[in-house]
Design an enzyme around this catalytic site. Sequence first.
Site, PDB file in Angstrom:
ATOM      1  N   SER A 160      29.377  29.696  34.915  1.00 34.70           N
ATOM      2  CA  SER A 160      29.219  30.735  33.899  1.00 34.70           C
ATOM      3  C   SER A 160      28.136  30.354  32.883  1.00 34.70           C
ATOM      4  O   SER A 160      26.988  30.125  33.277  1.00 34.70           O
ATOM      5  CB  SER A 160      30.570  31.018  33.231  1.00 34.70           C
ATOM      6  OG  SER A 160      30.527  32.201  32.485  1.00 34.70           O
ATOM      7  N   ASP A 253      32.872  40.525  39.643  1.00 30.98           N
ATOM      8  CA  ASP A 253      32.389  39.835  38.452  1.00 30.98           C
ATOM      9  C   ASP A 253      31.256  40.652  37.842  1.00 30.98           C
ATOM     10  O   ASP A 253      30.309  41.008  38.547  1.00 30.98           O
ATOM     11  CB  ASP A 253      31.879  38.448  38.856  1.00 30.98           C
ATOM     12  CG  ASP A 253      31.422  37.598  37.684  1.00 30.98           C
ATOM     13  OD1 ASP A 253      31.426  38.080  36.530  1.00 30.98           O
ATOM     14  OD2 ASP A 253      31.059  36.436  37.926  1.00 30.98           O
ATOM     15  N   HIS A 283      35.349  36.631  38.205  1.00 29.80           N
ATOM     16  CA  HIS A 283      34.685  35.598  37.417  1.00 29.80           C
ATOM     17  C   HIS A 283      35.668  34.485  37.055  1.00 29.80           C
ATOM     18  O   HIS A 283      36.774  34.742  36.586  1.00 29.80           O
ATOM     19  CB  HIS A 283      34.112  36.191  36.129  1.00 29.80           C
ATOM     20  CG  HIS A 283      33.251  35.232  35.373  1.00 29.80           C
ATOM     21  ND1 HIS A 283      31.969  34.929  35.758  1.00 29.80           N
ATOM     22  CD2 HIS A 283      33.492  34.484  34.265  1.00 29.80           C
ATOM     23  CE1 HIS A 283      31.456  34.050  34.923  1.00 29.80           C
ATOM     24  NE2 HIS A 283      32.360  33.756  34.013  1.00 29.80           N
TER      25      HIS A 283
END
Length: 313
Positions: A160, A253, A283
């Site tokens: 991320s 995501d 995600h």
Amino acid sequence: MPMTPRTRALVDAAAAAFPALGTEVLDAGQARRMLAARPPLPIYPIPLAAVENRVIPGPRGAPDIPVRIYRPIETEDTLPVVMFCHGGGFVICDLDTHDQFCRLMANESGALVVSVDYRRAPEHRFPAAAHDAYAALVWIAAHAPEFGGDPARLAVAGDSAGGNLAAVAAIQARDNHGPAVAFQLLLYPFLDPSRSGDSYRQNAHGYFVTEDHLRWYWEQYLGSTDAASPYASPLHADPAGLPPAYIVTAEYDPLRDEGEAYAHLLASADVPTEIHRYEGMFHGFMTMFEHLPEAEDANTAAFAALRTALERT
């Protein structure tokens, strides 16, 4: 691909326990306190040869940087090294939130993993975290032999926002003529402040991390900074000469399209790049490997690629 009932239940439980960032919860400190107050899940730490906390010098004029070094259960005296930057939107998470994941990475990749506790926004906006990541990379390359690492076999990794910082560290290393980075492992990286991908509209809500969360994270990190800097958004970087990459995305995501766009950008400059989209996933799924078989499979494949890349160097 529809989510399995097990995945759907996990997503709903995670969303219910997560602060409503950007709407009800607007203060980063409050968000961190809420997350810290959650009852901890029972975790049995993955055994390793050694785990060591250190503090290393920060960039010039900046505070020192805490790091945690994970030595896998391997027989070699000298091992490759991976610099890992944790996710959390540049605002939340720390060494502890990703401890189990780093343990798994170390054992499955056969590499020393150095997890970096970079400065977080909004107290420290861009480029503080990017500077910390690159300072840590430089320190690792210079000091790896002290803790059994081989600086000639050096990779960057992150999930991320940490995927952003790992990619940016590789760009800075290219721009500054070192250290040499052999490989980058980017897990659903957070790369596009404009949030322009179709996946933002398709997956804006209902899949744990929302478009509101991601907008708020960028606001905390960038403030009024020009988002066109390649050290903020690697999608604006010249890809020539960057290290080979393995990029993971997830079907549900909001960040899916920007991770895949970065893979295509790298490939356009003949950078060896693998892109792996996991259908039915969301995600953050790879850190939930203790509850999700699909995450186990994704981690096994990613860490095997990391091992192979560092064996070739």
